[in-house]
Write an enzyme that holds these catalytic residues in place. Structure first.
Site, PDB file in Angstrom:
ATOM      1  N   TYR A 143      36.406  15.586  17.098  1.00 54.82           N
ATOM      2  CA  TYR A 143      36.142  17.003  16.782  1.00 54.82           C
ATOM      3  C   TYR A 143      34.631  17.264  16.768  1.00 54.82           C
ATOM      4  O   TYR A 143      34.141  18.157  17.465  1.00 54.82           O
ATOM      5  CB  TYR A 143      36.766  17.322  15.428  1.00 54.82           C
ATOM      6  CG  TYR A 143      36.653  18.754  14.977  1.00 54.82           C
ATOM      7  CD1 TYR A 143      37.431  19.749  15.565  1.00 54.82           C
ATOM      8  CD2 TYR A 143      35.794  19.122  13.944  1.00 54.82           C
ATOM      9  CE1 TYR A 143      37.352  21.072  15.136  1.00 54.82           C
ATOM     10  CE2 TYR A 143      35.720  20.433  13.503  1.00 54.82           C
ATOM     11  CZ  TYR A 143      36.498  21.400  14.099  1.00 54.82           C
ATOM     12  OH  TYR A 143      36.419  22.712  13.659  1.00 54.82           O
ATOM     13  N   ASP A 144      33.907  16.455  15.981  1.00 55.94           N
ATOM     14  CA  ASP A 144      32.463  16.711  15.807  1.00 55.94           C
ATOM     15  C   ASP A 144      31.710  16.621  17.142  1.00 55.94           C
ATOM     16  O   ASP A 144      30.947  17.518  17.500  1.00 55.94           O
ATOM     17  CB  ASP A 144      31.841  15.680  14.855  1.00 55.94           C
ATOM     18  CG  ASP A 144      32.456  15.717  13.469  1.00 55.94           C
ATOM     19  OD1 ASP A 144      33.450  16.440  13.276  1.00 55.94           O
ATOM     20  OD2 ASP A 144      31.950  15.017  12.578  1.00 55.94           O
ATOM     21  N   ASN A 172      33.446  25.963   6.217  1.00 53.94           N
ATOM     22  CA  ASN A 172      34.839  26.029   5.741  1.00 53.94           C
ATOM     23  C   ASN A 172      35.286  27.461   5.432  1.00 53.94           C
ATOM     24  O   ASN A 172      34.715  28.113   4.564  1.00 53.94           O
ATOM     25  CB  ASN A 172      35.014  25.192   4.471  1.00 53.94           C
ATOM     26  CG  ASN A 172      34.759  23.722   4.723  1.00 53.94           C
ATOM     27  OD1 ASN A 172      33.639  23.332   5.054  1.00 53.94           O
ATOM     28  ND2 ASN A 172      35.784  22.905   4.591  1.00 53.94           N
ATOM     29  N   ARG A 184      44.316  20.885   5.043  1.00 56.43           N
ATOM     30  CA  ARG A 184      43.013  21.346   4.570  1.00 56.43           C
ATOM     31  C   ARG A 184      43.073  21.574   3.061  1.00 56.43           C
ATOM     32  O   ARG A 184      44.132  21.853   2.499  1.00 56.43           O
ATOM     33  CB  ARG A 184      42.580  22.615   5.303  1.00 56.43           C
ATOM     34  CG  ARG A 184      42.062  22.289   6.684  1.00 56.43           C
ATOM     35  CD  ARG A 184      41.455  23.468   7.375  1.00 56.43           C
ATOM     36  NE  ARG A 184      42.411  24.198   8.167  1.00 56.43           N
ATOM     37  CZ  ARG A 184      42.073  25.119   9.079  1.00 56.43           C
ATOM     38  NH1 ARG A 184      40.819  25.399   9.280  1.00 56.43           N
ATOM     39  NH2 ARG A 184      42.995  25.751   9.765  1.00 56.43           N
ATOM     40  N   VAL A 186      42.113  23.839   0.840  1.00 63.92           N
ATOM     41  CA  VAL A 186      42.535  25.075   0.165  1.00 63.92           C
ATOM     42  C   VAL A 186      44.060  25.231   0.237  1.00 63.92           C
ATOM     43  O   VAL A 186      44.721  25.479  -0.782  1.00 63.92           O
ATOM     44  CB  VAL A 186      41.817  26.309   0.770  1.00 63.92           C
ATOM     45  CG1 VAL A 186      42.390  27.598   0.201  1.00 63.92           C
ATOM     46  CG2 VAL A 186      40.323  26.237   0.501  1.00 63.92           C
ATOM     47  N   PHE A 189      45.833  22.451  -1.948  1.00 68.33           N
ATOM     48  CA  PHE A 189      45.753  22.675  -3.401  1.00 68.33           C
ATOM     49  C   PHE A 189      46.651  23.852  -3.820  1.00 68.33           C
ATOM     50  O   PHE A 189      47.344  23.789  -4.832  1.00 68.33           O
ATOM     51  CB  PHE A 189      44.304  22.944  -3.826  1.00 68.33           C
ATOM     52  CG  PHE A 189      43.442  21.699  -3.930  1.00 68.33           C
ATOM     53  CD1 PHE A 189      43.969  20.440  -3.655  1.00 68.33           C
ATOM     54  CD2 PHE A 189      42.099  21.788  -4.300  1.00 68.33           C
ATOM     55  CE1 PHE A 189      43.168  19.288  -3.744  1.00 68.33           C
ATOM     56  CE2 PHE A 189      41.298  20.654  -4.401  1.00 68.33           C
ATOM     57  CZ  PHE A 189      41.827  19.405  -4.116  1.00 68.33           C
ATOM     58  N   GLY A 203      38.757  10.942  -3.265  1.00 67.29           N
ATOM     59  CA  GLY A 203      37.504  10.392  -3.796  1.00 67.29           C
ATOM     60  C   GLY A 203      37.339  10.812  -5.250  1.00 67.29           C
ATOM     61  O   GLY A 203      38.318  10.946  -5.987  1.00 67.29           O
TER      62      GLY A 203
END
Ligand code: NAD
Ligand code: UDP
Length: 331
Positions: A143-144, A172, A184, A186, A189, A203
């Site tokens: 992707y990057d 984001n 993702r 958001v 969660f 993490g």
């Protein structure tokens, strides 16, 4: 104008199509439906100025258009890592095909680039002049590096062929129509909090992100596309920075959830911090985001709650029902 939006059935693309139609333009939405959904654009299909084309940007296409927003590319790590070779092809061959089209029909083209071009940044916050810190052999590289090469192609077509380019480095972004299962933070969660399940904090949760509500982003993209001579990359994001732990607590509070937080391993190469400097967008476009995280999350939570409610009331195999209805109307 007649405007092509690649990836137009996706999260950001569908909001963009909607905005462009509201402004009176003709919109061609091109998508291969890898992560896009028909229902994101279902409400636009009856508009005679809206046209839907199922197509993959890795194949060339010839269309008469005035502007091209090149958004086609999966954006969530789960989806872009699912078929990493295809992600590279989508970014690179998609950019070549869309730039070739722009060159041929003299269209202006905007590339949806990303804060991921900065990788795991060692400069904080990130200005456009920063060259980034990307692991070119890591699991995010498809992707990057794909997006970095797309930027290279944009600049080279501009220098070599005078193509009129725009590069938006999007940070984001969240809002209604994100996929609930795309991994993702958001969407994860909110779905977890609404189901009173533990929130999966990767993490320590001390890593940061800066979250931009989709309406603010769309305003920025449209302004950038229509600004004269804005050929340099422009950061687009909300500069208010949150730790992922803070985001988790806020989502639990806004959902009125009984969820707790569960610590999980941090994915490889996960950037530790991310916050845009948006001075260039402020100066060039007079653009700044207005919607605070608390307000944007409230809209997004309402959307996901609506989807859960709707899914509960659907028959056992809702997707096939949805496809039948939509395929009748697809152009
Ligand atoms: P999304 O996954 O919801 O939308 C991407 C769309 O592109 C989908 O409709 C998908 O079906 C389509 N697509 C993927 N590969 C394709 C191909 N080969 N040919 C045709 N269509 C294809 O993601 P999004 O969040 O709406 O992101 C849109 C764009 O913005 C992407 O280019 C992404 O890299 C960029 N971006 C998004 C964010 C963000 O936070 N949402 C941040 C930075 C950059
Ligand atoms: N993240 C998390 N829990 C999740 C999903 C993501 O803690 O369920 C973290 C992830 O490790 C990253 C941040 O949230 O640090 C943003 O992740 P996302 O995949 O949304 O975007 P990106 O990493 O591409 O910015």
């Amino acid at each position: 104008m007649r405007i092509l939006v690649t990836g137009g059935a996706g999260f950001i693309g569908s909001h963009l199509c909607e905005r462009l139609l509201t402004q009176g333009h003709e919109v061609i939405c091109l998508d291969n439906f890898f992560t896009g959904r028909r229902e994101n654009i279902f409400h636009l299909l009856d508009d005679r100025r809206f046209e839907l084309i199922r197509h993959d940007v890795i194949e060339p296409i010839l269309l008469e258009v005035d502007q091209i927003y090149n958004l086609a590319c999966p954006a969530s790590p789960v989806h872009y890592q699912y078929n990493s070779v295809k992600t590279v092809k989508t970014s690179v061959m998609g950019a070549i095909n869309m730039l070739g089209l722009a060159k041929r029909v003299h269209a202006r083209i905007l590339q949806a680039s990303t804060s991921e071009v900065y990788g795991d940044p060692q400069v904080h916050p990130q200005p456009e002049e920063y060259w980034g810190n990307v692991n070119c052999i890591g699991i995010r590289a498809c992707y990057d590096e794909g997006k970095r090469l797309a930027e290279t192609l944009m600049m080279d077509y501009h220098r070599q062929n005078k193509v009129d380019i725009r590069i938006a480095r999007i940070f984001n972004t969240y809002g209604p129509r994100m996929l609930e299962n795309d991994g993702r933070v958001v969407s994860n969660f909110i779905m977890q909090a609404l189901s009173n399940e533990p929130l999966t904090l990767y993490g320590t949760g001390e890593q940061t992100r800066s979250f931009c509500y989709v309406d603010d982003l769309i305003e920025g993209l449209v302004r950038l596309m229509n600004a004269e001579g804005a050929h340099e990359p422009v950061n687009m994001g909300n500069p208010t920075e949150f730790t992922i732990d803070e985001l988790a607590r806020l989502v639990i509070e806004l959902c009125g959830s009984k969820s707790e937080v569960k610590f999980c391993p941090l994915p490889q190469d996960d950037p530790k911090q991310r916050k845009p400097i948006i001075a260039r967008a402020e100066q060039l476009l007079d653009w700044t985001p207005h919607i605070p995280l608390r307000e944007g999350l409230a809209h997004t939570i309402a959307y996901f709650a609506g989807r859960i409610k709707r899914d509960e009331s659907l028959p056992a195999n809702p997707q096939s029902v949805e496809f039948e209805i939509v395929s009748n109307k697809t152009v």
